[in-house]
Write an enzyme that holds these catalytic residues in place. Structure first.
Site, PDB file in Angstrom:
ATOM      1  N   ARG A 263       0.684  -1.144  -0.100  1.00 43.77           N
ATOM      2  CA  ARG A 263       0.085  -0.092   0.008  1.00 43.77           C
ATOM      3  C   ARG A 263       0.780   1.161  -0.036  1.00 43.77           C
ATOM      4  NH1 ARG A 263      -2.959   1.212   5.314  1.00 43.77           N
ATOM      5  NH2 ARG A 263      -1.531   2.934   5.392  1.00 43.77           N
ATOM      6  N   HIS A 267      -4.246   4.918   4.202  1.00 43.40           N
ATOM      7  CA  HIS A 267      -5.333   3.924   4.261  1.00 43.40           C
ATOM      8  C   HIS A 267      -6.656   4.327   3.501  1.00 43.40           C
ATOM      9  CE1 HIS A 267      -8.316   1.155   5.627  1.00 43.40           C
ATOM     10  NE2 HIS A 267      -9.242   2.039   6.182  1.00 43.40           N
ATOM     11  N   TYR A 276       2.305   6.195  11.634  1.00 41.63           N
ATOM     12  CA  TYR A 276       2.589   4.818  12.133  1.00 41.63           C
ATOM     13  C   TYR A 276       3.516   4.030  11.032  1.00 41.63           C
ATOM     14  CZ  TYR A 276      -1.096   4.112   8.804  1.00 41.63           C
ATOM     15  OH  TYR A 276      -1.908   4.140   7.726  1.00 41.63           O
TER      16      TYR A 276
END
Lengths: 371, 326, 382
Positions: A263, A267, A276
């Site tokens: 990815r 998100h 993070y």
């Protein structure tokens, strides 16, 4: 158990998880490509990859300017859904999660329809050219049992069709996903589960999602074959999914394919992955991404040149821009639509609620106009 | 005293609970490193470590079940479900286990656990992210159901929930996470979870609400004050067990009752309150009990969200109808 | 560095055309991520990001030619605001202003139905159905003792009350209904509860009074001043609980007489209105009252009342204080009188004032000071 019956040492079960790749990260073939991956097919796949990426960039840009709702970018993972969709027949059924824009576009959804969905208009939940495909599924993994159910319907009607169900690495921790696979295994259903393993479930990395060595091996627990594929190699994904679909149509049951990818973006457009994960971790994955990889292969093979690239970019950008304009020009949905599809036939008490709602809307607008 | 948003108040309550009681464990998706997708657990991972602030795999049913086990074995889990839209797999664990362990074992086992989840609409979110399922939980015996409407009440009620011995579903209105802000102190004081809060006194009509509808109702009450109607506003806050007495006493005084909630009308918790008021304040009623609620449709996507959600205009119409029965 | 310039594309090329942007303003990018595709004579080249960061501005449009070395992207050096969510929009860290509700206008005015103007403030125990029945029969619930559970009024109680008057009226006898009925009920209640006392005096208004002057606005101004000086007279008293609520805001009831009886519309927040606005509001209320088109909201909850009975006749009057109010001001008929002014007598105009107050709550001293404040204000020549 009596002492004589101590188990003889033997292997009760074992399994291997294969990994398939045709084109490596630098665009070099590591084995001969499948016969049906000819020049025309490869160019069509490249077209689809670029088109999806352009759509994706436009969606993000629209969201940033307040003209689209929260959007889940598929940047970096386009080859998974495009590879899978390109192996399907038109009358197969595609059951996506919410990051399979490339697959939806390949199967005939229009960019405008997809903009409508992400623009919070339910008219983006069904597709004129792909009438059997399911809309996006937001509650993660809850569509795996749906896929098993649809596959059962096909089997009961003896149709030579199959289902492809796509979900992410996070989804494989949901009970629903195991239950879907388990049904598919024990009832021998024509469904291919594609795990789009992009290494991240929002902020939870793959190694904190499951202790299993591969996600594909969860298939073994359901009694169905599982394998891994390089999810950034669209040729490999297409080949592996295609083979699984062939077997499914022949009545040989279900399959799990774990497409390993990454990815590259956040998100969603509201997320900020730098909270993070380190940017420095992401950078090397840009060297492996699917669009660049296939571009490199095509160029080296002499199938693609600068003019082709130029023309493609211009064509795709014009198409996506026009689709965005069409989306922006779509009039707002009629408020009555909130009620009209609640039941097959609207019950009397809901008719009354609908009338009351429309009346209060009218008087609110009247008050506004009067001011 | 510091100006604090509702989500910050939740964060403060969690930090305090973690500090004062080592048995408190926080678990959920993205609650650790990321501090929770709404930042409710921001900073707690760094402060209390990965053992007590646990990022879970994506597994709501698992989170619910693990919390049951942890609680029964002596810990005090505070589980975060990322959205009430995804709480449904947890209902099995709540209804069939958490809420009935104490009953089934005559007190030998029980589940002192809290399940927190953001609820409600008004933040222009995609499908499934604006749900209000509180009524379903109020039908589960043995469970406490709490929905705060302000930073102070979020703080005080969450502390009470964690310190208590019963399973609690604690729903936090997403719209108020940043939308509600007030001065408060991190003083460790819990609020009672057995009574409603009278936020405004009045004599002409009782307005009853919870969650994000409370600020809307307060705005409406202020508007109607200038028209000579004096409204009493009650924040239910703890839906189960319900402090019906406060509401009934208020309606005995005013004679009129308007209940406001986001959740769909039919089967919504407003029906329960209306029944209790009809039972307890029957001879004081001057007008039929009014409910202003979401329509009996799926919560629409953001483009139609504002039509669905009760607002001051719709609440005002209900007040007007009640007042017409002078 | 916060701007990124188009790097050297090699082969002596000096510029390139932007074919496609791959990022948008606001995007988070990492090092090596493709930012833009540019076209040279030889190739379409992807230009990767030199660093990780957030894109502030794209400095070129598609199809534009950009020179090598010219800035193409500006990075944002400001710290990135936390959205605080992964979906939707919570708003900035500042609180969102509450949605401004559409200002609700009162319901279109209906003629006040008979007896509907009664603000039922008593604690009559009767179910909604019984109330409806009583209303239908014209029975006054406040005069009935309930024989049902907890003292609630039953159907039988209503029947009994109805038959006390025989249900039939003698020739020439009418049952009171509507506004007259309300007045009968309210006055009886007031008499039962209030302990009234009255103070009378006169204000010399000769300095400003003209025959055409309307004194209502001056009276209101004087009342506002007096309420500021002696707020206790602008209160509500609950005789049962023995609690007093004193208001800052003055909602002034203005008694309006008309052929149907008496009606008392309310000027809201009288202290905050300028004279012209007061005049307009009073006129509006009087007109609407006489046309019987006042909405219920304009009849509710006055904190203190004025009766300008002097428009008709009467000098001093002991008026009726309607609970929960504790005071009512009366102004009588203006008359001419000769008064001594440091020597010779002069004719001037005097305005009689009556202040009736509830002596359970206020003292004579308070009433006196209230009245004097009014007089002082009324005697100012502007």
């Amino acid at each position: 158990m009596k002492s004589k019956e101590i188990a003889v040492k033997k292997i009760a079960a074992h399994f291997d998880i294969n990994y398939t790749r045709y084109i490596d990260a630098t665009g070099k073939p590591v084995q001969a490509l499948p016969k049906d991956a000819d020049k025309a097919t490869l160019i069509a796949l490249y077209h689809a990859l670029v088109r999806t990426r352009t759509f994706d960039a436009k969606a993000v840009a629209l969201q940033r300017t307040g003209r689209l709702g929260t959007y889940a970018s598929s940047i970096g993972q386009e080859a998974v859904s495009i590879g899978a969709a390109s192996a399907m027949r038109p009358d197969d059924i595609f059951i996506p999660s919410f990051r399979e824009h490339g697959g939806q576009l390949w199967r005939g959804s229009t960019p405008t329809e997809l903009f409508l969905y992400w623009g919070s208009d339910e008219r983006g939940n069904y597709f004129a050219k792909a009438p059997y495909d399911f809309p996006n599924c937001v509650p993660v993994g809850s569509h795996a049992p749906h896929a098993a159910g649809v596959a059962l319907a096909l089997k009961l009607r003896n149709e030579p069709r199959a289902v492809v169900c796509v979900f992410g690495d996070g989804a494989t921790s949901k009970g629903d996903v195991y239950e879907g696979m388990n049904f598919a295994g024990v009832w021998k259903l024509p469904v291919v589960f594609v795990i789009s393993n992009n290494q991240w479930a929002i902020s939870v990395p793959r190694n904190e999602q499951s202790a299993a060595q591969t996600l594909a091996q969860k298939a073994i627990a359901a009694g169905i074959p599982g394998e891994q594929v390089d999810g950034d190699d669209v040729v490999a994904v297409r080949a592996v999914v295609g083979a699984a679909l062939e077997r499914a149509r022949k009545g040989e049951g279900a399959h799990v394919i774990e497409a390993v990818t990454y990815r590259l973006g956040d998100h969603t457009t509201a997320d900020d992955a730098s909270r993070y994960r380190k940017d420095s971790e992401v950078t090397p994955h840009w060297q492996e991404e699917p669009v660049k990889r296939l571009h490199q292969y095509l160029t080296t093979a002499g199938f693609w040149n600068k003019n082709d690239e130029d023309n493609l970019l211009k064509q795709v950008n014009a198409e996506i821009d026009a689709a965005a304009e069409a989306y922006l020009a779509t009039p707002a949905p009629d408020p009555a639509v909130m009620f009209d599809y609640t039941y097959a036939k609207l019950p009397a008490e809901l008719q009354a609620q609908k009338q009351a709602m429309l009346k209060s809307l009218l008087s609110a607008r009247g008050r506004q106009a009067a001011e | 005293m510091t100006e604090t948003t509702l989500v910050q108040a939740v964060n403060l309550a969690l930090a305090r609970a973690m500090t004062e009681d080592k048995r408190v464990i926080i678990l959920g998706e993205d609650v650790g490193r990321d501090g929770g997708v709404f930042r409710a657990t921001d900073g707690l991972y760094a402060r209390f470590g990965a053992e007590r602030v646990r990022d879970t795999p994506m597994s709501e049913a698992g989170i619910g079940g693990i919390s049951v086990g942890l609680a029964a074995a002596g810990f005090k889990p505070v589980a975060e479900i990322q959205f009430t839209g995804f709480i449904f797999p947890v209902i099995d664990q709540i209804n069939n286990h958490a809420s009935r362990f104490r009953t089934r074992t005559h007190g030998h086992l029980s589940c002192p656990m809290v399940v927190r989840a953001p609820c409600g609409g008004g933040i222009h979110a995609p499908e499934h992210h604006s749900e209000s399922p509180e009524a379903m939980f109020t039908n589960i015996p043995g469970l406490r159901v709490i929905i705060p409407s302000s930073p102070r009440r979020a703080y005080g009620l969450l502390l009470a929930a964690i310190r208590g011995s019963d399973p609690v579903v604690f729903m936090e209105p997403t719209k108020l996470y940043r939308g509600a802000r007030e001065e408060m102190t991190d003083d460790g004081k819990a609020l009672p979870v057995d009574r409603c809060f009278v936020l405004r006194e009045g004599k002409d009509v009782t307005l009853v609400a919870w969650g994000a509808m409370v600020p809307e109702v307060l705005v409406t009450a202020a508007q109607w004050e200038t028209k000579g109607v004096s409204a009493e506003v009650i924040d239910v806050a703890t839906l189960k067990p319900l402090d019906a007495e406060t509401i009934i006493n208020s309606v005995k005084k005013t004679g009129r009752c308007v209940i406001v909630h986001e959740a769909p009308l039919t089967g919504g918790f407003g029906g329960e309150i209306a029944a209790r008021v009809a039972e307890g304040a029957f001879s004081s009623l001057l007008a039929p009990i009014e409910r202003v609620a979401g329509y009996d449709t799926v919560m629409p996507l953001p483009k139609l969200e504002n039509i669905y959600l009760p607002d001051a205009a719709r609440i005002g119409s209900a007040i007007e109808r009640a007042m017409a029965y002078a | 560095m916060s701007t990124f310039n188009l790097p050297d594309l090699g082969e002596g090329l000096t510029d390139a055309e932007i074919v496609a942007w791959h990022v948008a303003e606001g995007d988070h990018v990492v090092a090596d991520e493709p930012l833009v595709s540019v076209e040279t004579e030889k190739a379409v080249v992807e230009v990767p990001s030199p660093r990780s960061g957030y894109i502030k501005r794209l400095l070129g449009k598609t199809h534009e030619r950009v020179k090598v070395g010219a800035p193409i992207v500006e990075f944002d050096e400001a710290p990135h605001a936390d959205t605080g969510t992964v979906v939707g929009d919570l708003g900035a860290e500042k609180p969102s202003t509450p949605r401004t509700p559409a200002p609700a206008k009162p319901a279109p005015a209906k003629p006040a139905p008979a007896a509907a103007a009664v603000p039922v403030q008593g604690k009559v125990k009767a179910s909604p159905a019984i109330r409806a029945l009583a209303h239908q029969r014209g029975v006054d619930l406040t005069r009935i003792t309930g024989s049902g559970p907890n003292g609630t009024i039953t159907r039988a109680d209503i029947e009994r009350a109805g038959s006390a008057s025989g249900g039939k009226l003698a020739v020439g006898q009418v049952a009171l209904i509507g506004i007259r009925r309300s007045m009968a009920v309210n006055m009886a209640k007031a008499h039962a509860e209030v302990v009234p006392a009255t103070v009378w005096d006169e204000a010399d208004i000769g300095s400003w009074w003209t025959w055409h002057g309307d004194i209502t606005v001056r009276l209101i101004r004087a009342i506002v001043a007096a309420c500021a000086a002696v707020p206790i007279l602008n209160s509500w008293y609950d005789g049962q609980a023995m609690t007093l609520q004193t208001f800052d805001r003055i909602d002034l009831g203005i008694a309006v007489d008309f052929e149907g009886g008496l009606i008392v519309p309310v000027v809201r927040d009288a202290a905050k209105r300028a004279p012209a606005a007061l005049r307009a509001e009073v006129d509006r209320l009087k007109t609407a009252a006489r046309a019987r088109s006042l909405p219920i909201a304009d009849l509710r909850n006055p904190t203190i009342t004025l009766s300008n009975y002097g428009m008709l006749a009467g000098r001093q009057a002991a008026l009726v204080v309607v609970p929960p109010q504790v005071a009512i001001i009366g102004s009588g008929r203006i008359f001419q009188q000769a008064v001594p002014r440091e020597g010779p007598f002069m004719f001037t105009h005097l305005l009689p004032l009556s202040l009736t107050f509830d002596h359970r709550v206020a003292t004579g001293g308070e009433a006196g000071r209230f009245l004097q404040t009014m007089i002082d204000d009324l005697q100012k020549n502007v």
